[in-house]
Design an enzyme around this catalytic site. Structure first.
Site, mmCIF file in Angstrom:
data_model
loop_
_atom_site.group_PDB
_atom_site.id
_atom_site.type_symbol
_atom_site.label_atom_id
_atom_site.label_comp_id
_atom_site.label_asym_id
_atom_site.label_seq_id
_atom_site.Cartn_x
_atom_site.Cartn_y
_atom_site.Cartn_z
ATOM 1 N N THR A 138 0.815 -1.209 0.000
ATOM 2 C CA THR A 138 0.000 0.000 0.000
ATOM 3 C C THR A 138 0.856 1.271 0.000
ATOM 4 O O THR A 138 1.713 1.427 0.867
ATOM 5 C CB THR A 138 -0.888 -0.014 1.264
ATOM 6 O OG1 THR A 138 -1.640 -1.227 1.281
ATOM 7 C CG2 THR A 138 -1.828 1.174 1.285
ATOM 8 N N GLU A 139 0.634 2.137 -0.977
ATOM 9 C CA GLU A 139 1.316 3.437 -1.065
ATOM 10 C C GLU A 139 2.846 3.285 -1.069
ATOM 11 O O GLU A 139 3.563 4.148 -0.619
ATOM 12 C CB GLU A 139 0.887 4.366 0.076
ATOM 13 C CG GLU A 139 -0.628 4.515 0.242
ATOM 14 C CD GLU A 139 -1.272 5.354 -0.846
ATOM 15 O OE1 GLU A 139 -0.534 5.981 -1.616
ATOM 16 O OE2 GLU A 139 -2.514 5.357 -0.930
ATOM 17 N N LEU A 140 3.322 2.154 -1.575
ATOM 18 C CA LEU A 140 4.760 1.832 -1.605
ATOM 19 C C LEU A 140 5.399 1.922 -0.213
ATOM 20 O O LEU A 140 6.566 2.280 -0.083
ATOM 21 C CB LEU A 140 5.518 2.719 -2.599
ATOM 22 C CG LEU A 140 5.196 2.517 -4.088
ATOM 23 C CD1 LEU A 140 6.206 3.264 -4.957
ATOM 24 C CD2 LEU A 140 5.178 1.043 -4.484
#
Lengths: 457, 406
Positions: free
Chosen positions: B145-147
């Site tokens: 998630t979101e890097l």
């Protein structure tokens, strides 16, 4: 002779002298301010605001303040405070001949006709006989009696319009001996005085809008006070509004284009505050201020009823009184909410502080609130606010806002603040932080800039 | 050889409806179907469908030399299945070309790696099953998630059997080195870390239509020229971005689709350049150095940290409260409660509560349907309060049933 470098002390002296030179380059601006209240004689927010503003403005302006009533303890260093009541007694009698009183006394007999568009004044005068004002003989002594007209306890009262008219004449008279380049008038009660002095001297007039008749009497009102405001706003050289909200009201109800209006939010003097625990087992939601229609007491009641349903451990504290107080009390009792309300009546400063230091939520459901200083006072105590969107305070505070009539939303917010500690603590911290940034110095700097541009033009 | 690696993120959260304190205990339907449908319809028409069409066209035109990767969350796929099956069909068409790779992630686009390894694995498994069912592919490369990334995540993914992971190309972790190589985490020299080239990625994703930008207008030949300059100093160029860049963040009028249409041709002009998907990159290029990240990082905001989701006390309170229910939710025998709970783990809910730049009004506002972060928090907490109430009732019911069977 050996030349030595400047000693430290000489450097300081040199520095100081350049300071005083630059001070001379930027002399204080001469300002005539017209107010209605000044501490310790205050009945509402206007007196507090006038005091804070004048105090901070001293850095850039030389202020003469004329107010209807002054108290021997009304004083501020470097500010000349002229109370009409006392000035008439002291100065007029002493220097009576210096004033041309003839036309004033003549005019006094024509008060009802003087402001013909001012219907309510006429109505008022036709209803009640005021022989002391209307048929006074042409003597200086009668003027001292006029002065004493402002001595009563009520700064406003039912004969407010007569006071406003008298103030305009007497302030004009007293201003003849004063030196100024700007006239700065606060709210409708001083607008006639401002306009009169502007007409006589040609000096620029700044109107400071702390509240409008549309705030007090409802947006549809078109009475004499409205007419007066309308006329004054058009005559003004510059207009200051205490909030974006008021700027919007000026456009909406008075047709004043927004570019003519400067928004200067009021400040609040920083002070140390403390939280303290209270003896109640319930949480406290505080309503503070005059209990009048403008403050939305019916929305307070409706919201309370809704909050109690979902959060029974709560008390609503109503601190203040006003013409809507008894109806509020009765309706609360009728709806069986009496147990959930605490009515304190009017509280002095110390008691207000005590209450705020114990409050959990500050609630301001005003129908129309140009600024809302009490919300900032609550914020200083770290009390998060649930505020009407029809107010100015939320422009400077991180509060939860809803339209004044939206009691579902108010209740949801109050519930959340009572129920979710993280929210309460976050808003409390931010409110405190933001309140400390809303200073009178910031306001005064903006006002001084407005003065400067008027003097340059 | 230098390879361009495109990865696009596709995500939609289950947005909550406006839920006041009066609904607690009465209304157990939390999600705003109308809003979720409206948003999905808009994004489908403005981005997913036209962009997918263009990708398909490019893949066909370049006969397999244009290759791309997607990461599509489970919640987005569910919404497409429910509201816009045509979007699923178009992704399936792309999958059938053999030029498109699907990455693994958490089904609910959650921050579960930070709060519960058990839940993290459950969501990754669920997501993999979904991808297998829809696209007949088993993901081998992971994107969180979101890097969101650190060494611990890499090590954990390694034990789960993944070949590599995508992350932000952090200046401090690269320490002067180029992002255009495959790196490895401290624990292993073979597990691959693919750092995003944030400069070139953001030139497309954020700056493309910025008229104040010195390089505006950005054309395909210009961008390809920048890419070609990497020849000899890099093996990969990781261009990672939200798929909504095409048509939604950057409107069609900005020329974003025309840019994309010309870009592969321009890049492939140079014989030493090609396109690869993440797993192909990992197969072809060895790791070239250690990538050491202790604190969690992400691709968000200037801080590149977690502050957009768990940066203030409201966010901490909300996320801790929802994760505190995990044990009870999972021990109860209600798939509905589990599903509702998991939907509330989606990171967007916490993003809406971000107060970082709130007073300035900014990108966070653009992505939030709440007027203020406080609204977001209050609405979420009211829903969680009701969920707790439901959970309590469920547990009582189960306890009673148990008593009766005894």
């Amino acid at each position: 002779m050996l030349l030595s470098p400047l000693s430290c002390r000489d450097q300081i002296i040199a520095y100081k002298s350049t300071q005083s030179v630059s001070r001379e380059k930027d002399p204080l601006m001469e300002v005539l301010m017209l107010g209605w209240e000044f501490p310790p004689l205050i009945s509402g927010g206007l007196g507090v605001a006038t005091y804070g503003m004048v105090k901070a403005l001293r850095a850039s302006a030389n202020i003469r303040l004329i107010v209807p009533r002054s108290h021997p303890s009304s004083s501020l260093e470097n500010v000349r405070i002229v109370g009409v009541d006392r000035a008439l007694k002291e100065e007029l009698i002493r220097e009576g001949r210096a004033y041309d009183l003839g036309d004033l006394v003549d005019d006094l007999q024509r008060i009802p006709l003087e402001l013909s568009s001012y219907h309510s004044i006429r109505a008022l005068l036709e209803e009640t006989e005021h022989p002391s004002v209307m048929h006074e003989s042409h003597t200086v002594k009668s003027l001292t009696q006029l002065g004493s007209y402002f001595e009563g306890h009520e700064a406003y009262g039912p004969d407010i319009q007569r006071k406003v008219y008298l103030f305009s004449r007497l302030a004009d008279l007293l201003s003849r001996n004063l030196d100024f380049k700007i006239i700065h008038a606060h709210d409708w009660v001083t607008y006639p005085a401002g306009m009169r002095i502007q007409a006589r001297t040609g000096k620029p007039l700044v109107l400071h809008v702390h509240a409008l008749e549309t705030d007090r009497a409802g947006s549809e009102v078109r009475n004499g006070v409205y007419e007066l405001e309308h006329r004054a706003l058009r005559a003004a050289d510059s207009i200051i509004a205490v909030s974006e909200y008021t700027r919007d009201q000026l456009k909406r109800h008075y047709g004043i284009p927004p570019h003519r209006v400067h928004v200067v939010h009021n400040g609040i003097d920083p002070r140390p505050t403390q939280r303290r625990t209270h003896p109640f087992r319930d949480k406290l939601v505080v309503f503070l201020g005059r209990v009048t229609r403008q403050k939305g007491p019916e929305f307070l009641l409706e919201t309370a009823q809704k909050v109690v349903r979902v959060y029974p451990r709560v008390k609503f504290v109503v601190a203040g009184t006003g013409d809507a107080f008894i109806p509020l009390l009765e309706t609360a009792a009728y709806r069986k909410l009496g147990r959930k309300f605490l009515f304190t009546g009017f509280l002095d400063r110390r008691r207000v502080d005590e209450l705020l230091s114990m409050a959990d939520v500050y609630f301001m459901p005003s129908v129309s609130e140009p600024f809302g200083l009490t919300a900032l006072e609550a914020a200083q105590f770290g009390v998060p606010g649930v505020l009407s969107r029809q107010s100015g305070a939320h422009e400077v505070l991180p509060a939860l806002t809803a339209d004044f009539w939206d009691t579902d939303k108010y209740a949801n917010y109050i519930y959340a603040l009572l129920q979710y500690n993280a929210l309460h603590d976050d808003l409390a911290r931010r409110s405190r932080e933001m309140a400390s940034r809303v200073t009178w110095d910031a306001a005064a700097a903006k006002i001084a800039q407005i003065y400067r541009s008027l003097i340059l033009n | 050889m230098t390879s361009v690696c495109f990865y696009f993120q596709v995500h939609q959260p289950w947005r909550l409806k406006s839920y006041s304190c009066f609904q607690i205990g009465y209304d157990h339907d939390y999600f705003d179907d109308a809003a979720n449908r409206t948003v999905l319809n808009r994004v489908a028409d403005k981005c997913y469908l036209p962009a997918n069409r263009l990708m398909l066209e490019l893949i066909r035109r370049h006969e397999g030399r244009f290759r791309i990767a997607y990461s599509i969350t489970g919640t987005a796929l569910e919404q497409m299945e429910r509201f816009r099956p045509d979007v699923i069909a178009s992704f399936q068409e792309l999958a059938e070309t053999g030029c498109v790779e699907f990455l693994a992630e958490t089904y609910y686009h959650s921050l579960s790696f930070l709060y519960s390894r058990e839940e993290f694995m459950r969501q990754v498994r669920a997501h993999t099953e979904k991808i297998e069912a829809l696209f007949d592919q088993t993901p081998v490369v992971f994107r969180n998630t979101e890097l969101i990334y650190n060494n611990e995540l890499a090590a954990f993914l390694d034990t789960m059997g993944y070949k590599g992971v995508l992350c932000e190309g952090l200046d401090y972790a690269l320490a002067g080195r180029s992002p255009n190589f495959v790196y490895h985490p401290p624990h292993s020299s073979t597990f691959a870390v693919l750092p995003k080239n944030y400069k070139l990625s953001d030139d497309i994703a954020f700056r493309f239509s910025d008229k104040g930008w010195q390089q505006w207008p950005l054309t395909a030949p210009k961008f390809a020229h920048w890419i070609h300059q990497i020849a000899g100093n890099g093996e990969i160029v990781n261009l990672f971005m939200d798929y909504e860049t095409f048509g939604e963040h950057q409107w069609p009028e900005t020329g974003i689709f025309d840019f994309l249409r010309c870009l592969p041709t321009e890049i492939l002009h140079h014989p030493d350049f090609d396109f690869l998907t993440p797993s192909e990159v990992i197969a072809r290029y060895p790791t070239r150095g250690e990538y050491d990240v202790h604190a969690f990082s992400s691709w968000a905001d200037l801080e590149r940290d977690l502050s957009a989701w768990i940066g203030n006390s409201l966010q901490h309170d909300a996320i801790e409260r929802i994760y505190s229910l995990e044990r009870h939710i999972k021990s109860s025998d209600s798939p509905e409660l589990l599903e509702t709970w998991a939907r509330l783990l989606t990171s967007d809910h916490f993003y809406y509560m971000c107060t970082k730049y709130w007073q300035d009004g900014d990108v966070h506002k653009y992505f939030s349907h709440y007027d203020t972060p406080y609204e977001g928090y209050i609405n979420y907490m009211n829903v969680v309060t009701d969920l707790e109430y439901l959970l309590e009732r469920q547990m009582q019911r189960e306890a009673q049933a148990q008593l009766q069977t005894q």
